[in-house]
Design an enzyme around this catalytic site. Structure first.
Site, PDB file in Angstrom:
ATOM      1  N   HIS A 196       5.724   4.569   3.463  1.00 47.03           N
ATOM      2  CA  HIS A 196       6.369   3.556   4.224  1.00 47.03           C
ATOM      3  C   HIS A 196       7.666   3.272   3.490  1.00 47.03           C
ATOM      4  CE1 HIS A 196       3.092   1.891   6.664  1.00 47.03           C
ATOM      5  NE2 HIS A 196       2.318   2.094   5.486  1.00 47.03           N
TER       6      HIS A 196
ATOM      7  N   TYR B 229      -2.061  -1.566  -4.542  1.00 43.27           N
ATOM      8  CA  TYR B 229      -0.725  -2.178  -4.179  1.00 43.27           C
ATOM      9  C   TYR B 229       0.104  -2.754  -5.122  1.00 43.27           C
ATOM     10  CZ  TYR B 229      -0.778  -0.772   1.039  1.00 43.27           C
ATOM     11  OH  TYR B 229      -0.876  -0.038   2.054  1.00 43.27           O
TER      12      TYR B 229
ATOM     13  N   ASN C  93      -0.229  -2.827  10.216  1.00 38.75           N
ATOM     14  CA  ASN C  93       0.563  -1.960  10.920  1.00 38.75           C
ATOM     15  C   ASN C  93       0.404  -2.311  12.396  1.00 38.75           C
ATOM     16  OD1 ASN C  93       0.701   0.377   9.040  1.00 38.75           O
ATOM     17  ND2 ASN C  93      -1.410   0.923   9.294  1.00 38.75           N
TER      18      ASN C  93
END
Length: 500
Positions: A55, A338, A128
């Site tokens: 991303h 993350y 998403n």
């Protein structure tokens, strides 16, 4: 004397000249004492930070979320506590595979991430523009991402690697079907839905747990490009999304989405033919209808893109009381991975940066020191730097504890998944397409699979055959037609010839 402010060094001293290097005489070499020359060049060398591993290309806006319907029966989260309540939001949309300089309009899944600055801390919904994902187990995620990036020898994107991997992961056909459909290239982020994709949990003030799915339905309508339209637009600009988003806000055309949730009572999990915690599956709306929650409006361009969008760090680990996780394997891994990625890319104290700092709740923690600690964190109580302590330092609040998660069964390394179930939902999606939509689906596959070897094509046809025989047949014929058209093209002076 100019009325303009005086240029200073980063330490605050006035700068006498910002035009030329200081030298020994008019023709002499540069002097080492010209510290401002060294400062400017040294800072330029450090202006870039590592781009996101995934991303990397993204666009963001600031805005607000407004509650329009009461869902307090499902959650005690404060941001949903009353109709009309508003919460500040920072959004970021992105492509998955492309680098930070890639074209905006490529056939790819789009990231759809939201940071809610709530009064109980920040809640990040990292999703998403599709309700499902390619793989259900994070163990395969690094392998999948490698297929989306560049080949180690050619340094080119590799369709061969993509379809080779997908053919070995039957659960991926659901996501790939969406990717190759009309919705594979959204016109702008404003013209696509957003999904939390994973199954999350909520609990109410009575400690009752519910499994939930998050949906954001666009008010702008679904608009998409064909491959040919996308190629034409990319030929004019590689920054189409950024241009369209920025212009929309400057013109007062604020994009909006309606937020919905699907709700499953805790005890119903496991009664479906599919695993409700499998991110490659959707929950049928007939079984779990959409429940309206509120409205998302993005209405401000950040004053500094780097500060608020490039530095934005979204993580599923950022939850607030009343919202939690589920046994979804992909989600469980993302919860910690993350935050780890952000510490690598932005630094130890990444959550103190303006984009990530909590705005509407007080911060109290015992994290200390580390590089770039640009803030005080003793909270006016320097003796309370450990816990427990006798100096009235912050303590945990048991009242916000999540209710116990009901878990049964033994720990296992592998899921026992019947492969046939992976084809049910893609088959239902395929059957929803009109003949025209199916033909575009076939043609999009042909364009994507063109460079693939026959062996990989055959492996993917075998997967599609299990979804529906017509699906495999349509993609095969489109590939054969493309091959025939390429082989039949006459060589002219304008046709490039590669001499090996």
């Amino acid at each position: 004397m100019s009325n303009k402010p005086t240029l200073t060094t980063s330490a605050g001293a006035p700068v006498p000249s910002n035009k030329t290097t200081k030298t020994a005489g008019k023709r002499g070499p540069a002097l080492l004492e010209d510290y401002q020359l060294i400062e400017k060049l040294a800072h330029q060398n450090r202006e870039r930070i590592p781009e996101r591993a995934v991303h990397a290309k993204g666009w963001g806006l600031q805005g607000k979320f407004t509650v329009t319907h009461d869902i307090s029966q499902y959650t005690c989260a404060d941001l949903f506590s009353q109709v009309g309540k508003q919460t500040e939001v920072l959004s970021r949309w992105s492509t998955v595979a492309g680098e930070s300089g890639a074209a905006d309009i490529e056939r790819d899944v789009r990231g759809f991430s939201l940071k809610f600055y709530t009064e109980q801390g920040n809640w990040d919904l990292v999703g998403n523009n599709t309700p499902v994902f390619f793989v259900r187990d994070a163990f395969k995620f690094p392998d999948f991402i490698r297929t989306q990036k560049r080949h180690p020898k050619t340094n080119l994107r590799s369709p061969e690697a993509m379809f080779d991997f997908w053919a070995a992961q039957p659960e991926s056909v659901h996501q790939v079907t969406i990717l190759m459909s009309d919705r594979g290239i959204p016109k702008t982020p404003m013209h696509m839905n957003g999904y939390g994709s994973h199954t999350f949990s909520m609990w109410n003030k009575n400690g009752e747990r519910f499994w939930v799915k998050f949906h954001f339905k666009t008010h702008q309508g679904h608009e998409h490009y064909t491959n040919e339209e996308a190629e034409h637009r990319i030929g004019k600009t590689r920054e189409a999304y950024q241009e369209d988003l920025f212009s929309a806000i400057e013109n007062g055309d604020y994009p909006k989405w309606t937020m919905f949730i699907q709700v499953m009572p805790e005890e119903e999990a496991g009664k479906q033919e599919y695993n409700p915690f499998d991110v490659t599956k959707v929950w049928p709306h007939d079984d779990y209808p959409l429940i309206e929650v509120g409205e998302l409006e993005m209405n401000k361009n950040p004053e500094n893109y780097f500060q608020m969008v490039e530095n934005a760090a979204y993580s599923p680990s950022n939850v607030v009381p009343g919202i939690g996780f589920s046994p979804d394997k992909m989600l469980q891994a993302r919860v910690w991975s993350y935050a780890d990625a952000h510490r690598y890319r932005l630094g130890t104290h990444y959550e103190a940066l303006p984009a990530n700092a909590a705005k509407n709740s007080k911060i109290n923690h015992y994290h200390k020191d580390g590089s770039m600690r640009f803030f005080t964190n003793d909270f006016d109580n320097p003796d309370a730097y450990y816990e427990p302590n006798q100096h009235n330092g912050p303590v945990a609040n048991e009242s916000v504890a999540e209710p116990p998660l009901k878990i049964d069964g033994d720990a296992a390394r592998y899921d026992q998944v019947e492969e046939a179930i992976d084809y049910v939902q893609p088959r239902a999606l395929y059957n929803l397409f009109s003949d025209e939509q199916k033909q575009r689906l076939y043609n999009n596959y042909a364009a994507a699979m063109g460079p693939c070897s026959d062996a990989v094509k055959e492996r993917w046809y075998a997967v599609l055959e299990k979804v529906h025989p017509d699906y495999a047949k349509g993609v095969r014929l489109a590939n054969e037609k493309l091959d025939s058209d390429v082989n039949a093209a006459p060589i002219t002076d304008e046709t490039p010839v590669i001499d090996n």
